[in-house]
Write a protein that holds these residues in place. Structure first.
Motif, mmCIF file in Angstrom:
data_model
loop_
_atom_site.group_PDB
_atom_site.id
_atom_site.type_symbol
_atom_site.label_atom_id
_atom_site.label_comp_id
_atom_site.label_asym_id
_atom_site.label_seq_id
_atom_site.Cartn_x
_atom_site.Cartn_y
_atom_site.Cartn_z
ATOM 1 N N TYR A 38 -11.460 -12.260 -20.415
ATOM 2 C CA TYR A 38 -12.611 -10.704 -20.103
ATOM 3 C C TYR A 38 -13.615 -10.855 -21.787
ATOM 4 C CZ TYR A 38 -13.123 -5.569 -20.308
ATOM 5 O OH TYR A 38 -13.462 -4.844 -20.287
ATOM 6 N N VAL A 39 -15.245 -11.479 -20.811
ATOM 7 C CA VAL A 39 -15.838 -11.506 -22.044
ATOM 8 C C VAL A 39 -16.642 -10.320 -21.615
ATOM 9 C CG1 VAL A 39 -17.475 -13.840 -22.862
ATOM 10 C CG2 VAL A 39 -15.588 -14.148 -21.571
ATOM 11 N N ILE A 40 -16.996 -10.278 -23.635
ATOM 12 C CA ILE A 40 -18.258 -9.049 -23.268
ATOM 13 C C ILE A 40 -19.288 -9.147 -23.928
ATOM 14 C CG2 ILE A 40 -17.386 -6.186 -24.385
ATOM 15 C CD1 ILE A 40 -16.264 -7.023 -22.167
ATOM 16 N N CYS A 41 -20.386 -9.170 -23.238
ATOM 17 C CA CYS A 41 -21.206 -9.079 -24.188
ATOM 18 C C CYS A 41 -21.914 -8.218 -25.059
ATOM 19 C CB CYS A 41 -23.049 -8.744 -23.251
ATOM 20 S SG CYS A 41 -24.909 -9.326 -24.305
ATOM 21 N N ILE A 42 -21.325 -8.515 -26.352
ATOM 22 C CA ILE A 42 -21.945 -7.335 -27.478
ATOM 23 C C ILE A 42 -22.775 -6.833 -28.223
ATOM 24 C CG2 ILE A 42 -22.627 -9.269 -29.376
ATOM 25 C CD1 ILE A 42 -20.848 -8.079 -31.502
ATOM 26 N N GLN A 43 -23.417 -6.918 -27.118
ATOM 27 C CA GLN A 43 -24.984 -5.733 -27.790
ATOM 28 C C GLN A 43 -24.914 -4.761 -25.947
ATOM 29 O OE1 GLN A 43 -25.603 -9.046 -27.562
ATOM 30 N NE2 GLN A 43 -27.071 -9.658 -29.422
ATOM 31 N N SER A 44 -24.835 -3.182 -26.963
ATOM 32 C CA SER A 44 -25.061 -2.719 -25.510
ATOM 33 C C SER A 44 -26.149 -3.511 -24.497
ATOM 34 C CB SER A 44 -24.593 -1.400 -25.742
ATOM 35 O OG SER A 44 -26.392 -0.714 -26.612
ATOM 36 N N ASP A 45 -26.070 -2.532 -22.896
ATOM 37 C CA ASP A 45 -27.345 -2.855 -21.956
ATOM 38 C C ASP A 45 -27.410 -1.898 -21.000
ATOM 39 O OD1 ASP A 45 -29.175 -4.428 -20.662
ATOM 40 O OD2 ASP A 45 -28.066 -6.140 -20.242
ATOM 41 N N GLY A 46 -27.925 -1.996 -20.120
ATOM 42 C CA GLY A 46 -28.476 -0.898 -19.490
ATOM 43 C C GLY A 46 -29.069 0.028 -19.020
ATOM 44 N N TYR A 47 -29.925 0.295 -20.133
ATOM 45 C CA TYR A 47 -30.084 2.578 -20.539
ATOM 46 C C TYR A 47 -30.741 2.120 -19.121
ATOM 47 C CZ TYR A 47 -27.087 1.670 -24.234
ATOM 48 O OH TYR A 47 -25.586 2.151 -25.530
ATOM 49 N N ASN A 48 -31.893 1.704 -19.134
ATOM 50 C CA ASN A 48 -32.694 1.714 -18.205
ATOM 51 C C ASN A 48 -32.187 1.752 -16.470
ATOM 52 O OD1 ASN A 48 -32.440 -0.811 -17.667
ATOM 53 N ND2 ASN A 48 -34.147 -1.098 -16.652
ATOM 54 N N PRO A 142 -12.718 -22.548 -8.294
ATOM 55 C CA PRO A 142 -13.633 -23.390 -7.053
ATOM 56 C C PRO A 142 -15.391 -23.551 -7.489
ATOM 57 C CG PRO A 142 -12.897 -20.745 -6.838
ATOM 58 C CD PRO A 142 -12.555 -20.616 -7.903
ATOM 59 N N TYR A 143 -15.574 -22.692 -8.193
ATOM 60 C CA TYR A 143 -17.008 -23.298 -8.656
ATOM 61 C C TYR A 143 -17.190 -22.386 -10.412
ATOM 62 C CZ TYR A 143 -17.204 -22.545 -3.938
ATOM 63 O OH TYR A 143 -17.337 -23.280 -2.069
ATOM 64 N N PRO A 144 -18.077 -23.689 -10.747
ATOM 65 C CA PRO A 144 -18.111 -23.109 -12.287
ATOM 66 C C PRO A 144 -18.968 -21.776 -12.845
ATOM 67 C CG PRO A 144 -20.162 -24.594 -11.543
ATOM 68 C CD PRO A 144 -18.972 -24.617 -10.257
ATOM 69 N N CYS A 145 -19.701 -20.969 -11.668
ATOM 70 C CA CYS A 145 -20.115 -20.400 -11.708
ATOM 71 C C CYS A 145 -18.611 -19.311 -11.742
ATOM 72 C CB CYS A 145 -21.004 -19.735 -11.021
ATOM 73 S SG CYS A 145 -20.930 -19.138 -8.795
ATOM 74 N N MET A 146 -17.857 -19.214 -11.581
ATOM 75 C CA MET A 146 -16.901 -18.121 -11.406
ATOM 76 C C MET A 146 -15.938 -17.836 -12.529
ATOM 77 S SD MET A 146 -17.029 -17.059 -8.072
ATOM 78 C CE MET A 146 -15.313 -15.963 -8.502
ATOM 79 N N LEU A 147 -16.231 -18.431 -13.673
ATOM 80 C CA LEU A 147 -16.147 -19.055 -14.641
ATOM 81 C C LEU A 147 -16.863 -18.562 -15.974
ATOM 82 C CD1 LEU A 147 -14.416 -21.771 -14.397
ATOM 83 C CD2 LEU A 147 -13.650 -20.210 -14.372
ATOM 84 N N THR A 148 -17.518 -18.240 -15.455
ATOM 85 C CA THR A 148 -18.998 -17.714 -16.616
ATOM 86 C C THR A 148 -19.276 -16.806 -16.577
ATOM 87 O OG1 THR A 148 -20.891 -18.315 -15.343
ATOM 88 C CG2 THR A 148 -20.221 -20.225 -16.558
ATOM 89 N N PHE A 149 -18.576 -15.859 -15.856
ATOM 90 C CA PHE A 149 -18.658 -14.683 -15.654
ATOM 91 C C PHE A 149 -18.565 -13.582 -17.365
ATOM 92 C CE2 PHE A 149 -18.363 -14.473 -11.382
ATOM 93 C CZ PHE A 149 -19.144 -13.770 -10.658
ATOM 94 N N VAL A 150 -19.832 -12.422 -18.014
ATOM 95 C CA VAL A 150 -19.640 -11.833 -18.584
ATOM 96 C C VAL A 150 -19.978 -10.147 -18.085
ATOM 97 C CG1 VAL A 150 -20.930 -11.243 -20.626
ATOM 98 C CG2 VAL A 150 -20.674 -13.596 -19.297
ATOM 99 N N HIS A 151 -19.463 -9.556 -19.337
ATOM 100 C CA HIS A 151 -19.384 -7.973 -18.952
ATOM 101 C C HIS A 151 -20.629 -7.299 -19.588
ATOM 102 C CE1 HIS A 151 -15.690 -7.196 -16.363
ATOM 103 N NE2 HIS A 151 -15.483 -8.465 -17.058
ATOM 104 N N PHE A 152 -21.279 -6.305 -19.217
ATOM 105 C CA PHE A 152 -22.567 -5.989 -19.632
ATOM 106 C C PHE A 152 -21.904 -4.623 -19.902
ATOM 107 C CE2 PHE A 152 -24.583 -10.286 -18.538
ATOM 108 C CZ PHE A 152 -24.153 -9.836 -19.993
ATOM 109 N N TYR A 153 -21.961 -3.629 -20.996
ATOM 110 C CA TYR A 153 -21.615 -1.851 -21.126
ATOM 111 C C TYR A 153 -22.707 -1.627 -21.765
ATOM 112 C CZ TYR A 153 -17.048 -2.844 -19.090
ATOM 113 O OH TYR A 153 -15.874 -3.684 -18.025
ATOM 114 N N SER A 154 -23.388 -0.019 -21.522
ATOM 115 C CA SER A 154 -23.846 0.305 -22.073
ATOM 116 C C SER A 154 -22.600 1.324 -22.972
ATOM 117 C CB SER A 154 -25.065 1.287 -21.490
ATOM 118 O OG SER A 154 -23.643 2.583 -20.763
#
Length: 206
Positions: A38-48, A142-154
């Motif tokens: 469960y990887v989280i971006c520390i900066q909040s995002d998506g307000y636009n 199955p693919y390397p990109c599947m392991l690089t998911f990061v969650h972004f939240y406002s």
């Protein structure tokens, strides 16, 4: 001096209360079926994106327009004010105690390192000629990109006497190559003390 102490105490209490509220909210909505870290971006995002969704004061699901919430003018101003106030908000580790935190400026290097590890692991398994282990590896990763998911939240915005909450969420991957994933704006309501999703809108996958 007494007034200064009161102000410091009030500010600290308010911040702690908000963090506790956010922690409770995220624990309610967390997808426990996801076995990936469960990887989280520390900066909040998506307000636009939120601003676009609320611009007409009618929050609805495009696939089901009857499922909607009409904002009052006062609520619209309040949400816009919260957006302006929290555009540079940084999440506390306390809010996501089980998550791995990552900063926006390290997304590319993080993604690149994960991809490199995947290719190295695949190379070792191919050279070993162990078809069973290799098949299991490709099943789990199955693919390397599947392991690089990061969650972004406002930062969650609570309104209507703390019974409704609007939030942006994105789950993106492949930052060093070609970014992909999904994003949406979600509206939750509190039922018997638990946050349940009411509707989602304003998003898509790419």
């Amino acid at each position: 001096m007494r007034n200064l102490f009161f102000l410091i105490f009030f500010y600290a209490t308010t911040c702690f209360s908000q963090i506790s509220q956010d922690k409770q909210f995220f624990e309610s909505i967390k997808d426990t079926t996801n076995k990936l870290p469960y990887v989280i971006c520390i900066q909040s995002d998506g307000y636009n994106v939120i601003e676009k969704v609320i611009s007409k004061k009618n929050i609805f699901n495009k696939n089901d327009p009857t499922n909607h919430v009409e904002l009052t003018s006062k609520e619209l101003l309040y949400i816009k004010g919260e957006i302006a106030k929290n555009k540079n908000y940084v999440f506390s580790k306390t809010t996501f105690p089980d998550a791995i935190f990552i900063s926006k400026d390290t997304l590319k290097s993080y993604s690149s390192n994960i991809s490199e590890q995947w290719h190295n692991e695949q190379k070792v398994l191919i050279e070993s000629q162990d078809t069973v282990k290799y098949a299991q590896f490709r099943k789990e990763k199955p693919y390397p990109c599947m392991l690089t998911f990061v969650h972004f939240y406002s930062k969650p915005i609570y309104f209507r006497n703390n019974t409704l909450c609007i939030i942006y969420h994105a789950n993106l991957c492949g930052f060093h190559n070609s970014v992909g994933g999904c994003y949406q704006v979600m509206l939750f309501n509190k039922i018997n003390g638990v946050w349940k999703m009411l509707l989602e809108t304003g998003g898509g996958c790419y």
